[in-house]
Every structure is written in structure tokens, then in C-alpha cells.
Design a protein around this motif. Structure first.
Motif, PDB file in Angstrom:
ATOM      1  N   THR A 149       6.731   9.570  15.213  1.00 37.74           N
ATOM      2  CA  THR A 149       6.498   8.126  15.066  1.00 37.74           C
ATOM      3  C   THR A 149       5.486   7.883  13.949  1.00 37.74           C
ATOM      4  O   THR A 149       4.569   8.669  13.763  1.00 37.74           O
ATOM      5  CB  THR A 149       5.848   7.569  16.361  1.00 37.74           C
ATOM      6  OG1 THR A 149       6.490   8.156  17.462  1.00 37.74           O
ATOM      7  CG2 THR A 149       5.949   6.072  16.427  1.00 37.74           C
ATOM      8  N   ALA A 150       5.661   6.787  13.241  1.00 36.75           N
ATOM      9  CA  ALA A 150       4.707   6.330  12.221  1.00 36.75           C
ATOM     10  C   ALA A 150       4.667   7.196  10.980  1.00 36.75           C
ATOM     11  O   ALA A 150       3.771   7.075  10.153  1.00 36.75           O
ATOM     12  CB  ALA A 150       3.306   6.209  12.796  1.00 36.75           C
ATOM     13  N   SER A 151       5.646   8.102  10.818  1.00 38.78           N
ATOM     14  CA  SER A 151       5.604   8.902   9.600  1.00 38.78           C
ATOM     15  C   SER A 151       6.547   8.342   8.544  1.00 38.78           C
ATOM     16  O   SER A 151       6.921   9.025   7.612  1.00 38.78           O
ATOM     17  CB  SER A 151       5.901  10.359   9.914  1.00 38.78           C
ATOM     18  OG  SER A 151       6.976  10.433  10.792  1.00 38.78           O
ATOM     19  N   GLY A 152       6.905   7.074   8.696  1.00 35.94           N
ATOM     20  CA  GLY A 152       7.580   6.370   7.614  1.00 35.94           C
ATOM     21  C   GLY A 152       9.094   6.420   7.633  1.00 35.94           C
ATOM     22  O   GLY A 152       9.746   6.457   6.580  1.00 35.94           O
ATOM     23  N   ASN A 203       6.820  -0.907  17.861  1.00 36.60           N
ATOM     24  CA  ASN A 203       5.719  -0.225  17.224  1.00 36.60           C
ATOM     25  C   ASN A 203       4.364  -0.783  17.685  1.00 36.60           C
ATOM     26  O   ASN A 203       3.976  -1.865  17.291  1.00 36.60           O
ATOM     27  CB  ASN A 203       5.938  -0.446  15.714  1.00 36.60           C
ATOM     28  CG  ASN A 203       4.931   0.270  14.888  1.00 36.60           C
ATOM     29  OD1 ASN A 203       4.318   1.246  15.334  1.00 36.60           O
ATOM     30  ND2 ASN A 203       4.732  -0.224  13.667  1.00 36.60           N
ATOM     31  N   GLY A 219       0.805  -1.223   0.000  1.00 34.49           N
ATOM     32  CA  GLY A 219       0.000   0.000   0.000  1.00 34.49           C
ATOM     33  C   GLY A 219       0.837   1.272   0.000  1.00 34.49           C
ATOM     34  O   GLY A 219       0.345   2.361   0.268  1.00 34.49           O
ATOM     35  N   ILE A 220       2.125   1.119  -0.297  1.00 37.24           N
ATOM     36  CA  ILE A 220       2.990   2.309  -0.363  1.00 37.24           C
ATOM     37  C   ILE A 220       3.145   2.697  -1.829  1.00 37.24           C
ATOM     38  O   ILE A 220       3.884   2.076  -2.579  1.00 37.24           O
ATOM     39  CB  ILE A 220       4.364   2.021   0.275  1.00 37.24           C
ATOM     40  CG1 ILE A 220       4.172   1.543   1.729  1.00 37.24           C
ATOM     41  CG2 ILE A 220       5.275   3.234   0.221  1.00 37.24           C
ATOM     42  CD1 ILE A 220       5.452   1.200   2.453  1.00 37.24           C
ATOM     43  N   GLN A 262       9.307  11.661   3.606  1.00 39.40           N
ATOM     44  CA  GLN A 262      10.104  10.742   2.776  1.00 39.40           C
ATOM     45  C   GLN A 262      10.529  11.448   1.491  1.00 39.40           C
ATOM     46  O   GLN A 262      11.682  11.329   1.046  1.00 39.40           O
ATOM     47  CB  GLN A 262       9.274   9.493   2.444  1.00 39.40           C
ATOM     48  CG  GLN A 262       8.929   8.655   3.669  1.00 39.40           C
ATOM     49  CD  GLN A 262       7.839   7.622   3.420  1.00 39.40           C
ATOM     50  OE1 GLN A 262       7.049   7.737   2.462  1.00 39.40           O
ATOM     51  NE2 GLN A 262       7.784   6.623   4.293  1.00 39.40           N
ATOM     52  N   LEU A 270       5.180   8.672  -1.848  1.00 36.10           N
ATOM     53  CA  LEU A 270       5.979   8.929  -0.647  1.00 36.10           C
ATOM     54  C   LEU A 270       5.238   9.891   0.278  1.00 36.10           C
ATOM     55  O   LEU A 270       4.570  10.809  -0.194  1.00 36.10           O
ATOM     56  CB  LEU A 270       7.328   9.539  -1.020  1.00 36.10           C
ATOM     57  CG  LEU A 270       8.320   8.645  -1.763  1.00 36.10           C
ATOM     58  CD1 LEU A 270       9.648   9.383  -1.937  1.00 36.10           C
ATOM     59  CD2 LEU A 270       8.550   7.346  -1.008  1.00 36.10           C
ATOM     60  N   TYR A 271       5.345   9.672   1.545  1.00 39.32           N
ATOM     61  CA  TYR A 271       4.854  10.646   2.518  1.00 39.32           C
ATOM     62  C   TYR A 271       5.747  11.879   2.397  1.00 39.32           C
ATOM     63  O   TYR A 271       6.922  11.768   1.999  1.00 39.32           O
ATOM     64  CB  TYR A 271       5.009  10.089   3.938  1.00 39.32           C
ATOM     65  CG  TYR A 271       3.999   9.042   4.355  1.00 39.32           C
ATOM     66  CD1 TYR A 271       2.739   8.930   3.745  1.00 39.32           C
ATOM     67  CD2 TYR A 271       4.292   8.174   5.412  1.00 39.32           C
ATOM     68  CE1 TYR A 271       1.821   7.978   4.180  1.00 39.32           C
ATOM     69  CE2 TYR A 271       3.373   7.230   5.849  1.00 39.32           C
ATOM     70  CZ  TYR A 271       2.140   7.127   5.238  1.00 39.32           C
ATOM     71  OH  TYR A 271       1.237   6.200   5.675  1.00 39.32           O
ATOM     72  N   THR A 330      11.084   4.014   8.436  1.00 39.09           N
ATOM     73  CA  THR A 330      11.678   2.765   7.957  1.00 39.09           C
ATOM     74  C   THR A 330      11.977   2.839   6.461  1.00 39.09           C
ATOM     75  O   THR A 330      13.022   2.391   5.993  1.00 39.09           O
ATOM     76  CB  THR A 330      10.727   1.587   8.243  1.00 39.09           C
ATOM     77  OG1 THR A 330      10.285   1.702   9.591  1.00 39.09           O
ATOM     78  CG2 THR A 330      11.401   0.258   8.039  1.00 39.09           C
ATOM     79  N   LEU A 331      11.043   3.411   5.720  1.00 36.35           N
ATOM     80  CA  LEU A 331      11.248   3.514   4.271  1.00 36.35           C
ATOM     81  C   LEU A 331      12.450   4.422   3.957  1.00 36.35           C
ATOM     82  O   LEU A 331      13.223   4.141   3.031  1.00 36.35           O
ATOM     83  CB  LEU A 331       9.970   4.035   3.595  1.00 36.35           C
ATOM     84  CG  LEU A 331      10.018   4.091   2.070  1.00 36.35           C
ATOM     85  CD1 LEU A 331      10.115   2.699   1.463  1.00 36.35           C
ATOM     86  CD2 LEU A 331       8.792   4.807   1.509  1.00 36.35           C
ATOM     87  N   LYS A 386      12.920  -4.920  13.028  1.00 32.54           N
ATOM     88  CA  LYS A 386      13.474  -4.364  11.792  1.00 32.54           C
ATOM     89  C   LYS A 386      14.083  -5.471  10.925  1.00 32.54           C
ATOM     90  O   LYS A 386      13.968  -5.445   9.709  1.00 32.54           O
ATOM     91  CB  LYS A 386      14.560  -3.321  12.110  1.00 32.54           C
ATOM     92  CG  LYS A 386      14.031  -2.096  12.783  1.00 32.54           C
ATOM     93  CD  LYS A 386      13.003  -1.368  11.925  1.00 32.54           C
ATOM     94  CE  LYS A 386      12.427  -0.182  12.674  1.00 32.54           C
ATOM     95  NZ  LYS A 386      11.204   0.355  12.100  1.00 32.54           N
TER      96      LYS A 386
HETATM   97  P1  ADP Z   1       8.217   5.005  11.909  1.00 35.10           P
HETATM   98  O1  ADP Z   1       8.448   6.373  11.402  1.00 35.10           O
HETATM   99  O2  ADP Z   1       7.577   4.986  13.258  1.00 35.10           O
HETATM  100  O3  ADP Z   1       9.422   4.120  11.822  1.00 35.10           O
HETATM  101  P2  ADP Z   1       7.158   3.233   9.953  1.00 35.10           P
HETATM  102  O4  ADP Z   1       8.267   3.406   9.007  1.00 35.10           O
HETATM  103  O5  ADP Z   1       7.105   1.963  10.690  1.00 35.10           O
HETATM  104  O6  ADP Z   1       7.093   4.430  10.957  1.00 35.10           O
HETATM  105  O7  ADP Z   1       5.815   3.434   9.138  1.00 35.10           O
HETATM  106  C1  ADP Z   1       4.564   3.338   9.752  1.00 35.10           C
HETATM  107  C2  ADP Z   1       3.586   2.681   8.804  1.00 35.10           C
HETATM  108  O8  ADP Z   1       3.342   3.497   7.676  1.00 35.10           O
HETATM  109  C3  ADP Z   1       4.025   1.350   8.273  1.00 35.10           C
HETATM  110  O9  ADP Z   1       2.936   0.463   8.360  1.00 35.10           O
HETATM  111  C4  ADP Z   1       4.376   1.619   6.821  1.00 35.10           C
HETATM  112  O10 ADP Z   1       4.140   0.488   6.002  1.00 35.10           O
HETATM  113  C5  ADP Z   1       3.448   2.742   6.464  1.00 35.10           C
HETATM  114  N1  ADP Z   1       3.997   3.607   5.425  1.00 35.10           N
HETATM  115  C6  ADP Z   1       5.237   4.115   5.396  1.00 35.10           C
HETATM  116  N2  ADP Z   1       5.402   4.902   4.318  1.00 35.10           N
HETATM  117  C7  ADP Z   1       4.234   4.887   3.646  1.00 35.10           C
HETATM  118  C8  ADP Z   1       3.771   5.525   2.440  1.00 35.10           C
HETATM  119  N3  ADP Z   1       4.552   6.334   1.750  1.00 35.10           N
HETATM  120  N4  ADP Z   1       2.514   5.262   2.051  1.00 35.10           N
HETATM  121  C9  ADP Z   1       1.705   4.455   2.778  1.00 35.10           C
HETATM  122  N5  ADP Z   1       2.083   3.837   3.919  1.00 35.10           N
HETATM  123  C10 ADP Z   1       3.319   4.044   4.353  1.00 35.10           C
END
Ligand code: ADP
Length: 661
Positions: free
Chosen positions: A48-51, A352, A20-21, A28, A24-25, A53-54, A80
Motif C-alpha cells: 500500500t502507498a507505494s504508488g 486510503n 510533488g511527484i 514505478q 518515479l518510486y 495509482t501512478l 479513483k
Molecule cells: P497505492 O499504492 O496505495 O495505490 P498511491 O498510488 O495512492 O498508493 O500513492 C500514495 C501516495 O504517494 C499518493 O499521495 C501519491 O501522490 C504519492 N506518490 C505516488 N508516487 C509518487 C512519487 N513518485 N513521488 C512522490 N509521491 C508519490
């Protein structure tokens, strides 16, 4: 920016789309614009949760060589590792201490996930793979400000840059007050934003009403107890029960009316258990399968209480739980099998676990001498757990207060900025450890080169050189005194020693202590213990002997000794006094000594085959406390064996107790 436009192999792009990505947020996209896919350094201070990991994956997958992902916590590292392992065509290794790829294979992976302690240890032991790294990602870099692990992290980052010059560094941080300083230190660009995929409203509860910072309100029916805070103003001190009942109402409301899950934060382990037991009576849900999984782990009282609560959809979570219990609870919450977790603040810094609503009942904590307000950063991290992506229209965080505390809570936690991150490397124990390792690994052989190496730390970044030089001077003297370093320089002469000797060198003992990854003080105490044991009547040298001097090192956690058990522990200590390398009359501080006897006794009974159930009941410790002490004892015993071999000190009991542990 579309994910398809990223410079990544198709299978990886397909993988993202299947998650579902697609776009990019914003943070990102900013990270990509700043150049992370071209080797650019970056500090990303985002919620937190703003992506994040990506962002980490983009940097590591586009780097021109292997990537390293440094995690502060083992549980997080495992999470991770699993996430990265799901990336197609990417091979991932892990090094955390309890969950490890074979050391010789680490060099072969595209990505290695490791704790900072493991990376530090790898550097000290001269691991080659470190020099080949093209990209290093540091998660939770704001933990630079944490005692103990903060110094390890900054020294590790400084050393990594020496071993792998020009390595790309991407540091991920919570929102803190001074990400600019961290970026400046790492010579990195900064992406700083409060953007979140799910909006967050934060508010304070007082007298039946939550007023959120977005102007909305929530009325809460606290039921019968609500009468206690009857709106007459500040003259009715809110009792703890009022706050608990308000918390219960807020949690129940989130579950029943908002269709959500809830995290409730309290100040202590016991409070977490009590609140969970209270909430279990509210019929919020059921999770019988999860309860059965928990029961299968062990039959400790803690485990049983946890499983009983979980049958009603409520769990508690704190450091006294076994790591397997914690993992079951975290996973069940993520899978939405559990409705509520009542936790101590440690959960906020951990894995998480997003929730619809976060309720912070206690904003103070007992610090050993007094109740102190929690840091803003910590409370904001708890609040930041509110709002489950794709599930909630918004997240809600509520601080429970009363009419009197309301304004202060709002000012302190809702409207204020979190604290700045400050280095803790000034701490002498930390500096001794790291100065020794800098010399032992050959990064430095003089005061000047020690300072050069420290120059690359966050500490040096904000400290006048003269101050740093003074502290280093004192630390070098302490290390020389402990027999860890030879010093041919001295502050007076200022230059290197004669005869071609380096100004500073690790002794064989110092080098081994550094390799074994124990603090110099621990090394010195272990050696004292071994020497005394060799001179003792062999009949008196038992497992208890060894375990007690290990318990008396700064690398073993202290064990709390309650008033009620003191007399019995004293009797035990007297009965076994001949077995201790430092007897009860020679102890520097008797109280502390008796605590080390308690730790040693617990470990000794464990090696004698006593069950976890009996030990945790008898000594009133958490199963997780026993687990972590056993683990540390294993590590310290390994170090003690290495030191005994090095110094030719024959203590047969070492090997025996190690095999029994
Ligand atoms: P954190 O910043 O806390 O490390 P994560 O990277 O775990 O957050 O991301 C939180 C959630 O958002 C995950 O489930 C991830 O799959 C989802 N996510 C990250 N980037 C996107 C995106 N660009 N579009 C949709 N979902 C995303």
C-alpha cells in the motif's frame, strides 16, 4: 527515473510535479522498464502507498484507446474517479451502481472507472464500449480469492479478453504469496517488491513492551490496569480489558508522543463502538465541525454515538454505518481532523487512510460457529496502513497480545508470508451464474465452448481439465433443471443436438435472468414467487408478499434474528401468513424463513414511511444494513418486474411497492 522523461502530455507532467511527484518510486520505474507505457501487461504486487495509482495512470494514458479501471469497492471507485478526473485533458466516466455516468456516454471517455460487477453486467448486456478498450487496470486483484466477488472478477477478466483480444492488462495486488501465478495466468510481467515510501516496523505488544521486528522497542505505560499482566509469565490469562487498556495506551501514545493519528482494529462492530467510546474519554482531540456534519446526516442512535465520539477526535467505522457517515469519517481522517478510527477489518481493504500507528487489538474473528484467526493477508493489510507519506519518519504496526500469545503472533503475522491467492470459482452458486451468462451472452453454445471460455479463468489455470469438465457438467444439469438452459447434448452423446439446435442455449427466462444480473437461483425463486402470487387471492397479495419472496433469494443479505425478538416475529408471521407465497408450514427451514420475514417486514415498514431511526432501533440493525437492503430490494424488484413482463405474470403490487421503495 524522472517524471519529465515519461511519454505523457506536458499538462499531465505539470500536474504530477505540482503534486510533488518528480522522480518515479522504484516500483514505478520497474513498471515502466517492463513496458507498461508500450502496451505491456503487468502484475504489480507491491505494498500500500507505494504508488500504484501512478502505474495505473501511466498504462491508461499511454494506451492506444480507452482505459478501464476496475475497482472492487464502490467507495474506492469514487476515490479513483476523483483522482483521475484531476488529470488535465482526461475525460473520466464512472459506473458503480450508485454513482453513474449515463451508459451511452461511457464509450466517449478516456477512462472509465467501474466495479467488476458493473463490468460483468455491461458485458452481459452487450455494451459496445467494452470491445474498444485498449487497457484494463484491475485494482486489488488479490481479491480473486474472495468469495462472491472473486469469481466475478476472474470471469470478467476472461470475458474482457474475449471481447477485446490483445487488450493490455495491468493488475495491482497487495503483497501475496503467489503473484507469479497471477502473472502467469494473465501472461504478464511481474513487479514484486516490498519497497515502501515510508518504512514500516511491526511488533507484538505484551506486558508493557512492544518488540518491533527492526530490533527497536517501545515501552508503554498502561497505567493502573497494567498490573493485571504483572510479568509473572503465562499463568495470568490476559483478559479482554487488559488488551483494551493496552490498546488505549498505544493509541494515546501515538497521538500524544508521536504527533500522529492511529487506526485501531477490533473484531466486531460493537467492539469498534465500545473502544471508540472508551478512547473518547482520553481527550485525544476534538473535531466539532466533523461531528456537526455527521449529525446533519441523520438522528439514528448510531449516528449520535458516532458524532459524540468524534467530538473527542475519535471515530468508529464498520459496515453497519451509512455510507455517508463512513465517507465523512474517512475524509476527516485523511484531512487530519480526526485522531483515531476504531474499525472492523473491512476498513483495511477499503479506502486510503494512512496513519502513524496501527494497533490490531483482535486477531481473531467470530465466523458464525467459532473464533478463527484472521488471515495473514488481512492483518498485513491493516498493518500496511501505518506510515503517512511526507508526514511520518516511519509507520508502526502493533499487534496486541500477551506473554502467552506473543511468540505465536510473531510467527503467524510478523514473520510469515501472506497466504496464496486461490480461486473461489469452484463455488457452485458462482459457477451457475457465470456458466449461464457465458451461454446467454453467446460466448458458448456447447460444453466444449463453455470450457474454452472458462479456460481463460484463474480457476482453470490451476485446475485439471477433467475436474473442471465434471463440475461444469453438474452445473449445466442444475441450470437446465431450473429452466434457465436447454441442453440438447448430454454427457453421453457428447456432440451437438440434432436439427441444427445448439447443444446449449439460454431459455428466454435464462437470458433475462442473466441480463438482470441476478443469480439463476434468485431468478427461479422470483418466478416461483410471481407464479404463486398470481394464483393467490388478490386481497392477500401485498407488498409484504413480494418483499418476502425477494428476501428469500441468495441475492438478498440475511438478517440476523435475535432470541429476544423471535417470539414477536413469530406472532407477526402468523398474523400475515396468508400473504406469503411460501407459508410458515411449507418453509424448508423455519429459522431461515423467519429471517426472510424479518427482512421483508423491515423493508415493508420502510416503504410505509417508517423512519430509519425507528427501524434501526426496533430491529437492532445498523443504518448501513437498512441502506444496503433497500438498495438490493430496488435491484431485485427491477429484475422481478422484467421477469413478470417476460412471462406475462400480472402482479400489480410489484410496481406499487417499487415506486414506494
Ligand atoms: P497505492 O499504492 O496505495 O495505490 P498511491 O498510488 O495512492 O498508493 O500513492 C500514495 C501516495 O504517494 C499518493 O499521495 C501519491 O501522490 C504519492 N506518490 C505516488 N508516487 C509518487 C512519487 N513518485 N513521488 C512522490 N509521491 C508519490
Amino acid at each position: 527515473m524522472h517524471v519529465r522523461d515519461l511519454p505523457l502530455p506536458d499538462p499531465v507532467l505539470d500536474h504530477y510535479e505540482s503534486q510533488g511527484i518528480e522522480r518515479l518510486y522504484p516500483p514505478q520505474a520497474e513498471a515502466v522498464e517492463s513496458g507498461i507505457t508500450d502496451g505491456g501487461r503487468l502484475v504489480a504486487a507491491i505494498p500500500t502507498a507505494s504508488g500504484k495509482t501512478l502505474i495505473a495512470e501511466l498504462a491508461m494514458l499511454t494506451a492506444d484507446g480507452p482505459g478501464l479501471y476496475i475497482c472492487p469497492l464502490r467507495a474506492l471507485a469514487r476515490e479513483k474517479y476523483e483522482t483521475f478526473s484531476a488529470l488535465p485533458g482526461v475525460s473520466v466516466g464512472i459506473s458503480t451502481g450508485d454513482y453513474d455516468s449515463p451508459a451511452e456516454e461511457l464509450a466517449e471517455h478516456d477512462i472509465v472507472v467501474a466495479t467488476s460487477e458493473k463490468v460483468d453486467s455491461a458485458i452481459r448486456n452487450g455494451a459496445d464500449w467494452v470491445a474498444d478498450l485498449a487497457c484494463v487496470v484491475v485494482d486489488e486483484v488479490h481479491l480473486l480469492g474472495a468469495e462472491g466477488r472473486g469469481p466475478t472478477l476472474e470471469v470478467t477478466l476472461a470475458n474482457l479478453q474475449r471481447r477485446a483480444p490483445g487488450v493490455q492488462i495491468v493488475a495491482l495486488s497487495a503483497t501475496v504469496d503467489n503473484p507469479e501465478d497471477i502473472a502467469d495466468w494473465l501472461d504478464a510481467d511481474l513487479v514484486k517488491t516490498t519497497w515502501r515510501p515510508v518504512d514500516l516496523r511491526t511488533g507484538v505488544y505484551a506486558d508493557g513492551l512492544v518488540e518491533f521486528n527492526d530490533g527497536t522497542e517501545l515501552r508503554v505505560d498502561v497505567g493502573a490496569v497494567a498490573g493485571a499482566g504483572d510479568g509473572t509469565g503465562g499463568d495470568v490469562p490476559a483478559s479482554e480489558d487488559d488488551e483494551t487498556e493496552a490498546t488505549v495506551a498505544l493509541v494515546a501514545d501515538a497521538v500524544h508522543n508521536a504527533g500522529g493519528q492511529c487506526l485501531a482494529f477490533v473484531r466486531s462492530r460493537r467492539e469498534a463502538e465500545n473502544l471508540a467510546e472508551r478512547l473518547a474519554r482520553e481527550e485525544l482531540g476534538d473535531a466539532d465541525t466533523v461531528a456537526a456534519d455527521l449529525r446533519a446526516v441523520d438522528d439514528t442512535g448510531t449516528g449520535r454515538r458516532l458524532a459524540d465520539c468524534v467530538e473527542s477526535g475519535v471515530a468508529f467505522h464498520h459496515a453497519g454505518l451509512r455510507s455517508t457517515h463512513r465517507a465523512v469519517v474517512e475524509t476527516a481522517f485523511r484531512n487530519r481532523d480526526l485522531k483515531v478510527i476504531c474499525a472492523t477489518p473491512t476498513l483495511a481493504a477499503g479506502v486510503n487512510v494512512p496513519a502513524r500507528r496501527v494497533v490490531v487489538r483482535d486477531q481473531e474473528r467470530y465466523t458464525g460457529s467459532a473464533m478463527e484467526p484472521l488471515p495473514v493477508l488481512e492483518v498485513q493489510q491493516m498493518c500496511g496502513r501505518a506510515g503517512r507519506p511526507h508526514l511520518d519518519p516511519y509507520g508502526e504496526a502493533v499487534l496486541v497480545g500477551d506473554e502467552r500469545s506473543k511468540d505465536e503472533l510473531e510467527e503467524r503475522y510478523v514473520d510469515a508470508d501472506p497466504e496464496a491467492v486461490e480461486s473461489k470459482l469452484r463455488d457452485r452458486t458462482a459457477l451457475r451464474t457465470h456458466v449461464l451468462s457465458i451461454v446467454a451472452t453467446g460466448f458458448a453454445d456447447s460444453r466444449e465452448t463453455v470450457l474454452d471460455t472458462l479456460e481463460a479463468t484463474f480457476y482453470a489455470h490451476g485446475t485439471p481439465v477433467a475436474e473442471l469438465a465434471d463440475i461444469v457438467e453438474a452445473v449445466i444439469a442444475e441450470l437446465a433443471e431450473m429452466g434457465m438452459l436447454t441442453d440438447h447434448g448430454g454427457s453421453e452423446s457428447g456432440t451437438g443436438g440434432g436439427d441444427g439446435d445448439p447443444e446449449l442455449a439460454a431459455t428466454v427466462l435464462g437470458a433475462q435472468v442473466s441480463k438482470q444480473y441476478v443469480a439463476p437461483e434468485s431468478g427461479a425463486r422470483i418466478v416461483d414467487g410471481l407464479r404463486t402470487a398470481v394464483d393467490m387471492d388478490p386481497a392477500n397479495v401485498t407488498g409484504l408478499t413480494v418483499l418476502q419472496f425477494l428476501a428469500d433469494t441468495p441475492d438478498m443479505q440475511d438478517t440476523y434474528l435475535g432470541n429476544r425478538e423471535r417470539a414477536a416475529m413469530y406472532q407477526y408471521a402468523r398474523d400475515h401468513n396468508a400473504e406469503f407465497t411460501v407459508g410458515m408450514h411449507e418453509a424448508e427451514t423455519f429459522e431461515r424463513w423467519l429471517e426472510t420475514v424479518k427482512t421483508a417486514r423491515i423493508l415493508y415498514e420502510w416503504t410505509e414511511g417508517e423512519s430509519m431511526e425507528t427501524i434501526v432501533e426496533t430491529y437492532r440493525i445498523g443504518p448501513g444494513d437498512l441502506e444496503s437492503r433497500v438498495e438490493r430490494a430496488e435491484w431485485l424488484l427491477g429484475a422481478a418486474e422484467a421477469l413478470a413482463t417476460l412471462l406475462d405474470l400480472d402482479v400489480p403490487e410489484l410496481a406499487r411497492i417499487r415506486s414506494r421503495l
